[in-house]
Scaffold this motif. Structure first.
Motif, short mmCIF file in Angstrom:
data_model
loop_
_atom_site.label_atom_id
_atom_site.label_comp_id
_atom_site.label_asym_id
_atom_site.label_seq_id
_atom_site.Cartn_x
_atom_site.Cartn_y
_atom_site.Cartn_z
N ALA A 52 0.01 -3.12 6.08
CA ALA A 52 -0.69 -4.28 5.76
C ALA A 52 -1.88 -3.66 4.61
O ALA A 52 -2.09 -4.15 3.52
CB ALA A 52 -1.46 -5.06 6.82
N LEU A 53 -2.51 -2.66 5.29
CA LEU A 53 -3.46 -2.07 4.31
C LEU A 53 -2.96 -1.35 3.06
O LEU A 53 -3.87 -1.35 2.04
CB LEU A 53 -4.15 -1.03 5.32
N TRP A 54 -1.87 -0.63 3.11
CA TRP A 54 -1.20 -0.04 1.88
C TRP A 54 -1.16 -1.17 1.13
O TRP A 54 -1.27 -1.09 -0.26
CB TRP A 54 0.04 0.71 2.13
N ALA A 55 -0.43 -2.35 1.48
CA ALA A 55 -0.12 -3.64 0.40
C ALA A 55 -1.43 -4.16 -0.16
O ALA A 55 -1.42 -4.25 -1.38
CB ALA A 55 0.62 -4.58 1.30
N ILE A 56 -2.77 -4.20 0.87
CA ILE A 56 -3.74 -4.73 0.44
C ILE A 56 -4.54 -3.67 -0.80
O ILE A 56 -4.99 -4.35 -1.72
CB ILE A 56 -4.78 -5.20 1.69
N SER A 57 -4.59 -2.44 -0.21
CA SER A 57 -4.83 -1.71 -1.42
C SER A 57 -4.37 -1.65 -2.65
O SER A 57 -4.68 -1.28 -3.55
CB SER A 57 -4.79 -0.15 -0.64
N MET A 58 -2.72 -1.78 -2.83
CA MET A 58 -2.04 -1.73 -3.94
C MET A 58 -2.37 -2.86 -4.54
O MET A 58 -2.57 -3.05 -5.81
CB MET A 58 -0.59 -1.76 -3.47
N VAL A 259 6.85 -0.02 -4.05
CA VAL A 259 7.02 1.25 -3.33
C VAL A 259 6.18 1.43 -2.40
O VAL A 259 6.21 1.51 -1.00
CB VAL A 259 6.92 2.57 -4.33
N PHE A 260 4.77 0.83 -2.54
CA PHE A 260 3.87 0.83 -1.40
C PHE A 260 4.00 -0.05 -0.37
O PHE A 260 3.47 0.11 0.85
CB PHE A 260 2.26 0.91 -2.04
N PHE A 261 4.42 -1.19 -0.72
CA PHE A 261 4.64 -2.30 0.19
C PHE A 261 6.01 -2.09 1.18
O PHE A 261 5.99 -2.26 2.59
CB PHE A 261 4.83 -3.81 -0.65
N LEU A 262 6.96 -1.25 0.52
CA LEU A 262 8.42 -1.23 1.38
C LEU A 262 8.27 0.04 2.14
O LEU A 262 8.55 -0.17 3.36
CB LEU A 262 9.42 -1.11 0.10
N ILE A 263 7.96 1.22 1.70
CA ILE A 263 8.07 2.40 2.58
C ILE A 263 7.36 2.29 3.80
O ILE A 263 7.98 2.68 4.88
CB ILE A 263 7.52 3.66 1.60
N PRO A 264 6.26 1.88 4.00
CA PRO A 264 5.63 1.76 5.50
C PRO A 264 6.47 0.79 6.32
O PRO A 264 6.56 1.33 7.61
CB PRO A 264 4.19 1.27 5.10
N ILE A 265 7.14 -0.05 5.94
CA ILE A 265 7.68 -0.93 6.73
C ILE A 265 9.25 -0.38 7.03
O ILE A 265 9.94 -0.22 8.32
CB ILE A 265 8.03 -2.38 6.03
N THR A 266 10.05 0.18 5.90
CA THR A 266 11.42 0.83 6.06
C THR A 266 11.13 2.00 6.83
O THR A 266 12.02 2.31 7.79
CB THR A 266 11.96 0.86 4.61
N LEU A 267 10.69 3.04 6.25
CA LEU A 267 10.70 4.33 6.82
C LEU A 267 9.99 4.31 8.16
O LEU A 267 10.09 4.98 9.22
CB LEU A 267 9.93 5.24 5.94
N GLY A 268 8.74 3.52 8.13
CA GLY A 268 8.05 3.35 9.54
C GLY A 268 8.74 2.79 10.42
O GLY A 268 8.76 3.35 11.93
N GLY A 269 9.66 1.72 10.35
CA GLY A 269 10.33 0.99 11.28
C GLY A 269 11.72 1.99 11.88
O GLY A 269 11.87 1.92 12.85
N TYR A 270 11.81 2.93 10.85
CA TYR A 270 13.13 3.64 11.03
C TYR A 270 12.75 4.99 12.27
O TYR A 270 13.32 5.25 13.06
CB TYR A 270 13.94 4.09 9.90
N ALA A 271 11.60 5.64 11.47
CA ALA A 271 11.19 6.68 12.35
C ALA A 271 10.84 6.58 13.53
O ALA A 271 10.68 7.32 14.53
CB ALA A 271 10.18 7.60 11.26
N GLY A 272 9.97 5.29 13.70
CA GLY A 272 9.28 5.14 14.88
C GLY A 272 7.94 5.82 14.85
O GLY A 272 7.46 6.85 14.46
N GLU A 273 6.95 5.19 15.80
CA GLU A 273 5.45 5.51 15.59
C GLU A 273 5.46 6.59 16.52
O GLU A 273 4.55 7.78 16.17
CB GLU A 273 4.69 4.50 16.18
N ALA A 274 6.22 7.12 17.46
CA ALA A 274 5.98 8.18 18.50
C ALA A 274 6.31 9.40 17.61
O ALA A 274 5.87 10.41 17.81
CB ALA A 274 6.90 7.95 19.61
#
Length: 485
Positions: A52-58, A259-274
């Protein structure tokens, strides 16, 4: 009027050899810059909070940079970028804005060699030399393998820029092309993976404290998202300063928005927060290998290093031109406002080399360097965006090859207020992120004050003098009006 070169003398103007897609390629530094902050932002904010913050900042960056399309075409012969627009707009009201904006803009771009040199060193050590954890103490400073690697990178990229713009642009295109590989992998491939679980991402922003944390992180993110304005710095070097500058900025805004909207969701959702929290600086490497079926760690590390080299190469080119422009206009020591016989701002490059070596050795932490530079950087944007309103008011009949609709005038005021809010909260509380504190804030303020002191000593006339009025300089033939709204 622009000066012309006399045979056997140093050129007064930067050579016009670039096209709009060269500037767009330079702006690819912004997606690459996610490497330094995405992992830390997900750890501190949660996956959804970071997205959300990366999207707002963009979105903020889109509004700000759209305004710069008008300002850039008003002053097509200025190599000072947004710092020059700020100085022009404020020079009659507050002439000290010129050195504050100039130094404030130059410092974060100028220290990128140190910032991402440190990241490059950390990646190389983690991937190929994990057992080399030695450290050498030299009084108040210390050296380790990542710092030594960073110093080597600084010297190499300095030499690349010394050779000339053609070699620099070739290097930019190679590294930007390599960057497309991880961007494709991180945006597209997670969508086809069974391990992609965006609903598992969390939101760590709650209540007033969450709002404060969000503003502090937007302070840090501002460098990465607002940096699209790099396209404007090269306005004098585009073959068509008006058309190419506007096209480069608009293309960069639209591409980076996605790019800034998609990567946090796609890569973040794949790698996992842990996994991200366990290694926020290099989790990209493992994710890349997993997405390609294993064995891709070395390739991904090389891609990441290439993207960092892209950032650093662009930063050297951008910051050296800004410092050259400051010297030429008497905002700082005039000797740096000189070009060598091949049209290269050699003295400005030498200053950057020394500065980056010192910054890397003293601060060492990449995010600590970023938060130090962001104070002046955001302040420069505040002066430049508010300058849009002032220039519309003070110079209503000035030549504007691109004239934005009227609603951009109140929008510039809203954006200015929001940036001031981010600056005040972020500059007084970035220790919440774990990076920076009193030392970094003191360094940032000290550098800005030093810029004002140098400006006072370099001025040739009494205090009422400002920098040259660039709007009164006749535009070159390639800068004829091309668009009006």
């Amino acid at each position: 009027m622009p000066e012309t070169q006399v045979a056997g003398t140093e050129p007064a103007q930067l050579p016009k050899k670039m096209r709009w897609f060269d500037g767009f390629a330079m702006s690819m530094t912004m997606p690459a810059a996610l490497i330094a902050t995405l992992g830390a932002s997900i750890t501190g904010l949660g996956g959804w909070g970071a997205a959300a913050l990366w999207a707002i900042s963009m979105i903020l960056a889109m509004g700000v940079n759209w305004i710069y399309t008008e300002l850039a075409t008003m002053f097509p012969n200025s190599s000072g970028g947004i710092s020059s627009y700020a100085a022009e707009a404020w020079k009659k009201r507050a002439p000290w804005v010129a050195p504050v904006a100039g130094i404030g803009y130059w410092l974060p771009w100028g220290t990128n060699l140190a910032t991402y040199g440190a990241v490059t060193g950390a990646l190389v050590q983690a991937q190929w030399f994990p057992e080399h954890t030695w450290e050498i103490s030299l009084g108040p400073i210390s050296l380790n393998l990542p710092i030594v690697i960073g110093l080597i990178v600084i010297v190499v990229l300095y030499l690349v820029n010394v050779i000339g713009v053609r070699v620099t642009m070739a290097f930019v295109y190679v590294t930007a092309g390599i960057l497309m590989i991880p961007l494709f992998v991180f945006i597209v491939l997670p969508l086809f993976s069974a391990e992609w679980a965006p609903l598992d991402l969390t939101w760590k922003l709650h209540g007033w404290e969450g709002l404060r944390t969000a503003l502090i992180w937007m302070y840090i993110m501002a460098w990465t998202t607002l940096g699209i304005e790099v396209c404007a710095t090269f306005a004098p070097e585009y073959r068509d300063s008006v058309k190419d500058t506007a096209r480069a900025i608009k293309a960069a805004v639209l591409f980076c928005m996605g790019v800034f909207f998609l990567i946090p969701i796609t890569l973040g959702g794949y790698a996992g927060e842990a996994a991200i929290e366990a290694d926020p600086a290099a989790f990209f490497v493992q994710s890349f290998g997993n997405l390609l079926g294993g064995g891709g760690a070395d390739v991904m590390t090389l891609c990441l290093i290439a993207s960092l080299l892209l950032i650093m190469t662009t930063s050297v080119a951008d910051a050296s031109r800004v410092l050259f422009n400051m010297g030429r206009e008497g905002i700082t020591v005039r000797s740096v406002g000189k070009l060598n016989r091949r049209g290269i701002p050699m003295r400005a490059l030498n200053v950057m080399l020394v500065m980056n070596i010192l910054v890397l050795v003293v601060l060492q932490s990449p995010l600590a360097i970023i938060v130090t530079g962001n104070l002046g950087y955001i302040l420069t944007h505040i002066f430049a965006v508010s300058g849009f309103f002032l220039l519309r008011k003070d110079r209503p009949n000035a030549n504007r090859p691109i004239r934005l609709p009227r609603f951009f005038v109140p929008l510039s005021i809203v954006l200015t207020v929001f940036l001031v809010f981010i600056l005040v909260v972020g500059a007084t509380g970035f220790q919440v992120t774990g990076y920076g504190g009193v030392k970094e804030l003191a360094i940032a303020i000290g550098v800005l004050l030093a810029g004002v002191v140098i400006w006072r000593f370099t001025r040739r006339k009494p205090s009422e003098e400002g920098i040259a009025d660039l709007s009164s300089v006749p535009a070159r033939a390639d800068s004829a009006p091309t668009q009006s709204r």
